[in-house]
Motif scaffolding. Structure first.
Motif, short mmCIF file in Angstrom:
data_model
loop_
_atom_site.label_atom_id
_atom_site.label_comp_id
_atom_site.label_asym_id
_atom_site.label_seq_id
_atom_site.Cartn_x
_atom_site.Cartn_y
_atom_site.Cartn_z
N ASN A 10 0.88 -1.15 0.00
CA ASN A 10 0.00 0.00 0.00
C ASN A 10 0.92 1.21 0.00
O ASN A 10 1.63 1.45 0.98
N GLU A 11 0.94 1.96 -1.09
CA GLU A 11 1.91 3.05 -1.26
C GLU A 11 1.80 4.10 -0.16
O GLU A 11 2.80 4.54 0.40
N GLU A 12 0.58 4.51 0.14
CA GLU A 12 0.39 5.54 1.15
C GLU A 12 0.84 5.05 2.52
O GLU A 12 1.54 5.76 3.25
N GLN A 13 0.46 3.82 2.86
CA GLN A 13 0.86 3.26 4.15
C GLN A 13 2.37 3.08 4.21
O GLN A 13 2.99 3.34 5.25
N ALA A 14 2.99 2.69 3.11
CA ALA A 14 4.45 2.53 3.08
C ALA A 14 5.14 3.86 3.33
O ALA A 14 6.09 3.95 4.12
N ARG A 15 4.67 4.92 2.67
CA ARG A 15 5.25 6.25 2.90
C ARG A 15 5.07 6.69 4.34
O ARG A 15 5.98 7.22 4.97
N ASP A 16 3.87 6.44 4.89
CA ASP A 16 3.60 6.80 6.28
C ASP A 16 4.54 6.06 7.24
O ASP A 16 5.06 6.65 8.19
N LEU A 17 4.74 4.77 6.99
CA LEU A 17 5.61 3.98 7.86
C LEU A 17 7.05 4.47 7.81
O LEU A 17 7.74 4.51 8.83
N VAL A 18 7.52 4.86 6.63
CA VAL A 18 8.88 5.40 6.51
C VAL A 18 8.98 6.71 7.28
O VAL A 18 9.95 6.93 8.03
N GLN A 19 7.99 7.58 7.15
CA GLN A 19 7.99 8.85 7.89
C GLN A 19 7.96 8.60 9.39
O GLN A 19 8.69 9.24 10.15
N GLU A 20 7.11 7.66 9.82
CA GLU A 20 7.05 7.32 11.24
C GLU A 20 8.38 6.78 11.75
O GLU A 20 8.76 7.02 12.89
N THR A 21 9.07 6.06 10.88
CA THR A 21 10.39 5.52 11.25
C THR A 21 11.37 6.66 11.49
O THR A 21 12.10 6.65 12.49
N PHE A 22 11.39 7.64 10.60
CA PHE A 22 12.29 8.77 10.78
C PHE A 22 11.96 9.54 12.07
O PHE A 22 12.86 9.93 12.82
N LEU A 23 10.67 9.72 12.33
CA LEU A 23 10.27 10.42 13.56
C LEU A 23 10.67 9.64 14.81
O LEU A 23 11.20 10.21 15.77
N ALA A 24 10.43 8.34 14.80
CA ALA A 24 10.80 7.50 15.94
C ALA A 24 12.31 7.51 16.14
O ALA A 24 12.80 7.53 17.28
N ALA A 25 13.06 7.50 15.04
CA ALA A 25 14.52 7.53 15.14
C ALA A 25 14.99 8.86 15.74
O ALA A 25 15.90 8.88 16.58
N LEU A 26 14.37 9.95 15.32
CA LEU A 26 14.73 11.25 15.91
C LEU A 26 14.43 11.29 17.40
O LEU A 26 15.23 11.79 18.20
N GLU A 27 13.27 10.75 17.77
CA GLU A 27 12.91 10.73 19.19
C GLU A 27 13.83 9.82 20.00
O GLU A 27 14.07 10.08 21.17
N GLY A 28 14.34 8.77 19.38
CA GLY A 28 15.18 7.82 20.09
C GLY A 28 16.64 7.90 19.70
O GLY A 28 17.39 6.93 19.86
N ILE A 29 17.05 9.04 19.18
CA ILE A 29 18.42 9.19 18.68
C ILE A 29 19.47 8.90 19.76
O ILE A 29 20.54 8.38 19.47
#
Length: 195
Positions: free
Chosen positions: A36-55
């Motif tokens: 699902n293209e939209e869900q895939a993009r959302d998951l990648v964005q969520e990954t970047f946000l989670a990585a920033l929060e847990g840097i």
């Protein structure tokens, strides 16, 4: 200075470069698992946000990409859990009357008339491989959500049965019924659409 500090100093995180360096890779990893293209993009964005929060939790034991992929994998598993929550699980007795006997003999060997036909994936033509992968993805996403989650975790992510059962909250016997049925469905779909 210990090894972890040396690795962290040698390869500091560069969050400003994450999108240009890793977004395409993470998206390709995700789209094959959620289709699902939209869900895939959302998951990648969520990954970047989670990585920033847990840097501050990055220990430097792996590369940036490996660390981001691990975060993404957990987000995908969470997606599988949400999709499968509340779905009916199968008991070992729900395998379908005569299903096993139809395909296999008493020793577990294929009946000759049901041998899998060759798919032609040994061919080195990249266009045929790309076409096969496209058809495989379409067949996979015709599976029920729980079956797709189990199959993907087992055969794409190489997770152990114990991990899959724990993550998706299913029993081992239910796991094997699901894997069995998913493989039969994929086989039938591939034979219909590829061979």
């Amino acid at each position: 200075m210990d090894n972890i500090e040396l690795i962290a100093e040698a390869a500091p995180l560069k969050p400003r470069e994450w999108v240009s360096a890793h977004a395409d890779y993470l998206y390709a990893y995700t789209i094959t698992r959620v289709n699902n293209e939209e869900q895939a993009r959302d998951l990648v964005q969520e990954t970047f946000l989670a990585a920033l929060e847990g840097i501050d939790k990055f220990e430097g034991k792996s590369s940036e990409r490996t660390w981001l992929t691990a975060i993404l994998r957990n987000k995908i598993i969470d997606t599988y859990r949400k999709k499968t929550k509340g779905l009916k699980t199968l008991s070992i007795n729900d395998t379908g009357a005569g299903e096993t006997e139809f395909f296999w003999d008493q020793e577990g060997h294929w009946h000759q008339e049901h041998w899998p036909a060759p798919f032609g994936i040994d061919d080195t033509d990249p266009m045929l491989t790309k076409e096969f992968n496209h058809i495989l993805q379409k067949c996979m996403h015709k599976l029920p959500s729980l079956w797709l989650s189990v199959f993907t975790m087992k055969h794409m992510d190489d997770q152990t049965t114990d991990v899959i059962c724990a993550e998706l909250k299913i029993s081992a016997s239910n796991f094997w019924v699901i894997i069995h049925r998913a493989k039969l469905n994929l086989r039938a779909c591939l034979q219909k659409n590829w061979v």
